[in-house]
Design an enzyme around this catalytic site. Structure first.
Site, PDB file in Angstrom:
ATOM      1  CB  SER A 141      -0.882  -0.003   1.257  1.00  0.00           C
ATOM      2  OG  SER A 141      -1.436   1.271   1.482  1.00  0.00           O
TER       3      SER A 141
ATOM      4  CE1 TYR B  74      -2.998  -0.244   5.340  1.00  0.00           C
ATOM      5  CE2 TYR B  74      -3.467  -2.581   5.661  1.00  0.00           C
ATOM      6  CZ  TYR B  74      -3.254  -1.497   4.814  1.00  0.00           C
ATOM      7  OH  TYR B  74      -3.287  -1.677   3.454  1.00  0.00           O
TER       8      TYR B  74
ATOM      9  CE  LYS C 270      -1.287  -4.384   3.317  1.00  0.00           C
ATOM     10  NZ  LYS C 270      -1.622  -5.648   2.628  1.00  0.00           N
TER      11      LYS C 270
END
Ligand code: WQD
Length: 335
Positions: free
Chosen positions: A124, A148, A152
């Site tokens: 992302s 989050y 990643k």
């Protein structure tokens, strides 16, 4: 010979599964349905006209994942499965680190055991943190501001270290910007559980009357109209980027990172105006204070993907607004 799609009933996973099947690939979907519904499997089959195997499995159940590899000849993996709500990750860091990291480590360990060393990973643009300039290139500095995003970043590092330890791996990391819209059939799209975090699902739910008005998080950013600017990309364009990544991952070993964005930024107010105009609907909104952790402007330089994958986004903002609205209306008629 099959491609294993983890998280294949999710928003991007389901659209990618449709495009893989339409292009003649044989796929297997692994999903624990924590953020999707079982009827998505039939919708994917209906749209593509193809069959597929589905396993309702959690990547934390290592023995179940092993069984999938034992029962099938899996040649590549596209890894979407993971928890992905920024705000929720701040409240539940242990759940996010456990699910996203341990799930990925289990997957990689079993891939290695069965000598399946080709993977496309769903990352992302959030790994770029607060970019100093735009457009953003793949070699920009990386930093994250929430668990989050950190999962990643950590998984990207795990993949880099894995390739450094064994050059037989073929790894592609795709950094998505802001995926929106839906398949033109209106059968599949973004259908988040509960109140949407992201802009476009929220706009759609205001337009259909499920929510009263959109809160525009701040209009005092250093942008043309003061509201946040993002690189919105049609989810089908994003899905087609995965087919190009699979082509590349089959050709050569190595590890490569690509931005999947349009290279164009639109503000929140521009998105509201475009959505209203294209769909002839009204979207009530109020300007409120900024959302914590938001940045002013974020959009991609997608040239590396164009040069090396032969991929570029083709769908327009009108396509994104129209296709998303068609899905929302269909969903509303079903419920
Ligand atoms: C877009 C713009 C908001 C909602 C997030 C994740 C990122 C990725 C994509 C997973 C911003 C504004 C939003 C609302 C608003 N997800 N907004 N009112 O924050 O760019 O990216 O989703 O990979 O990791 O961080 O997307 O859609 O939440 O916000 O004004 O109710 O819309 O301030 O400017 P974001 P978003």
């Amino acid at each position: 010979m099959s491609i294993l799609v983890t998280g294949g009933t999710g928003y991007i996973g389901s659209h990618t599964s449709v495009e893989l099947l339409k292009s003649g690939e044989d796929i297997i979907i692994l999903d624990n349905l924590v953020n999707s519904q079982i009827d998505m499997v039939d919708k994917i089959k209906k749209i593509s006209g193809k069959d597929l195997k589905f396993y309702n499995v959690n990547l934390l159940e290592k023995s179940e994942v092993d069984k999938i590899f034992k029962e099938n000849n899996i040649t590549e993996v596209i890894h979407f499965a993971g928890l992905k709500a920024v705000g929720e990750s701040v409240k539940k860091p242990i759940e996010y680190y456990s699910n996203n990291l341990i799930g990925t480590l289990n997957l990689l360990e079993i891939m290695k055991k069965y000598d399946c060393k080709k993977i496309v990973f769903s990352s992302s643009a959030t790994v770029y943190g607060k970019p100093k300039t735009v457009p953003i290139k793949e070699d920009f500095p990386l930093s994250t501001t929430n668990p989050y995003g950190t999962t990643k970043l950590m998984i990207e590092q795990i993949l880099k270290d894995l390739y450094a330890s064994d050059n037989e791996w073929s790894i592609i990391i795709l950094r998505y910007f802001n995926p929106i819209g839906a398949h033109e059939s209106g059968l599949i799209g973004e259908n988040p559980n509960g109140i949407p975090n992201n802009l476009m699902p929220y706009i759609n739910q205001v337009a259909i009357g499920k929510l009263d008005y959109l809160k525009v998080f701040g209009n005092d950013y250093d942008t043309p109209d003061g509201t946040g600017v993002r690189d919105y990309i049609h989810v089908v364009d994003l899905s087609l980027g995965h087919l190009k990544a699979i082509e590349r991952v089959r050709k050569s070993n190595g590890i490569e990172i690509y931005n999947l964005g349009t290279g164009k930024g639109y503000s929140v107010l521009e998105m509201i105006q475009a959505f209203e105009k294209i769909n002839n609907v009204k979207v009530n909104y109020k300007i409120v204070e900024r959302r914590q952790g938001d940045i002013a402007t974020c959009y991609a330089d997608p040239n590396k993907a164009k040069l090396e994958l032969g991929w570029e986004a083709k769908k327009t903002l009108e396509d994104m607004c129209r296709d998303g609205w068609k899905f929302t209306k269909n969903l509303n008629e079903q419920n």
